[in-house]
Design an enzyme around this catalytic site. Structure first.
Site, PDB file in Angstrom:
ATOM      1  N   MET B   1      63.305  53.956  52.336  1.00 28.40           N
ATOM      2  CA  MET B   1      62.821  52.778  53.035  1.00 28.40           C
ATOM      3  C   MET B   1      63.505  52.523  54.372  1.00 28.40           C
ATOM      4  SD  MET B   1      65.059  49.936  52.770  1.00 28.40           S
ATOM      5  CE  MET B   1      65.437  50.049  51.031  1.00 28.40           C
ATOM      6  N   PRO B   2      64.660  53.134  54.652  1.00 27.64           N
ATOM      7  CA  PRO B   2      65.289  52.742  55.923  1.00 27.64           C
ATOM      8  C   PRO B   2      64.394  53.018  57.133  1.00 27.64           C
ATOM      9  CG  PRO B   2      66.820  54.001  54.565  1.00 27.64           C
ATOM     10  CD  PRO B   2      65.475  54.123  53.920  1.00 27.64           C
ATOM     11  N   TYR B   3      64.691  52.249  58.195  1.00 30.78           N
ATOM     12  CA  TYR B   3      64.038  52.434  59.481  1.00 30.78           C
ATOM     13  C   TYR B   3      65.112  52.809  60.500  1.00 30.78           C
ATOM     14  CZ  TYR B   3      62.141  51.322  64.032  1.00 30.78           C
ATOM     15  OH  TYR B   3      61.768  51.396  65.349  1.00 30.78           O
ATOM     16  N   THR B  42      61.062  56.404  54.532  1.00 35.96           N
ATOM     17  CA  THR B  42      61.979  56.352  55.678  1.00 35.96           C
ATOM     18  C   THR B  42      61.179  56.610  56.953  1.00 35.96           C
ATOM     19  OG1 THR B  42      63.863  57.078  54.373  1.00 35.96           O
ATOM     20  CG2 THR B  42      64.016  57.400  56.762  1.00 35.96           C
ATOM     21  N   VAL B  43      61.349  55.732  57.932  1.00 36.35           N
ATOM     22  CA  VAL B  43      60.639  55.838  59.213  1.00 36.35           C
ATOM     23  C   VAL B  43      61.676  56.077  60.311  1.00 36.35           C
ATOM     24  CG1 VAL B  43      59.246  54.577  60.907  1.00 36.35           C
ATOM     25  CG2 VAL B  43      58.735  54.368  58.458  1.00 36.35           C
TER      26      VAL B  43
END
Lengths: 69, 69, 69, 69, 69, 69
Positions: B1-3, B42-43
């Site tokens: 999920m981190p950006y 993750t983006v």
């Protein structure tokens, strides 16, 4: 050490390299003056945004310019 | 999920698509390795910035390059 | 010179100072390895975000955690 | 007063000025509807990102498009 | 209309409300002076970051402070 | 795939988890409606900012609130 990001529209009259340098110098100096942080690792990034891509008050800057707002 | 957002200057020697892919893969893997987050959502976004628009120490990268800093 | 911003959720199991240091070191090294940029003025900022404030797929992470997504 | 930044990929089918205006209007209205903030000084900035520069799940959007992800 | 984001560390000696107001006023004035943009809809956001979450040169500010860097 | 960051002030009347969820759902749906992007990997991050740290028109929101602006 501070990091500063500035977003401006790209207009018919472009911002010159000298103006960009003055903004970078000015904000770096401001942070030294006010809070004594930096300047060696102060980073400033200027993003130039198309007027179609920047909105204020629910309207694009393109539309606002056409209405002299 | 981190950006993750990475801002780099656009230089005479451009960053290749392969290098961009390696940065995206590398930082995604790093976050899995260190904190076991992601990777499916993750983006990673890479912004390439003109050297006139990126300042360090109160000077643009254009000026710093001309002084071999 | 690169600037990196990483946004992660603040979870029941907090990210430790050691993990944060490993992320900062890891991404700084990655950019040296892949594109030979930095490391002296590479800046990395980690933002920890409440799970109510981070959404993926139209749902907050709070809701997704409760559904084991 | 809210500030909104939206990052989208620049695809073969570009996002039109009308679509950008609809996004800016839509998100400004949404914040008025849900939390009654703005709209006079609500700012929305749309960044269009090359598909080589945007990664999800450790892969660039360029690669994901070629795999119909 | 410009938008400015400033990221600073949260230190033992906190930045006061007066200093924050001076930074916001100073950067807004700077953009009027240099490029005659704003000031009515100029937005400035200051993010205060824990020293464990801010890295320069591959090290956290916490570590750099302990080494008098 | 879009990424959205929303910055709002943290006021006396806090934004509830339900309102945050409605913003995240609303902006995700908006991007599907207008440009048919997402929603599975659309990421939305809401940052809540102290009123001393958010400026409009060269003044902090704290000052503007005290003047009923």
């Amino acid at each position: 050490m501070p990091y500063v990001n500035i977003k401006l529209t790209r207009e018919a009259q472009p911002i010159t390299a000298e103006q960009k340098a003055a903004i970078i110098k000015g904000v770096t100096d401001l942070l030294v003056d006010v809070i004594d942080r930096g300047p060696a690792t102060t980073v400033v990034v200027i993003d130039e945004i198309d007027t179609d891509n920047y909105g204020v008050g629910g309207e694009t800057i393109t539309v606002r310019r056409s209405q002299n707002k």
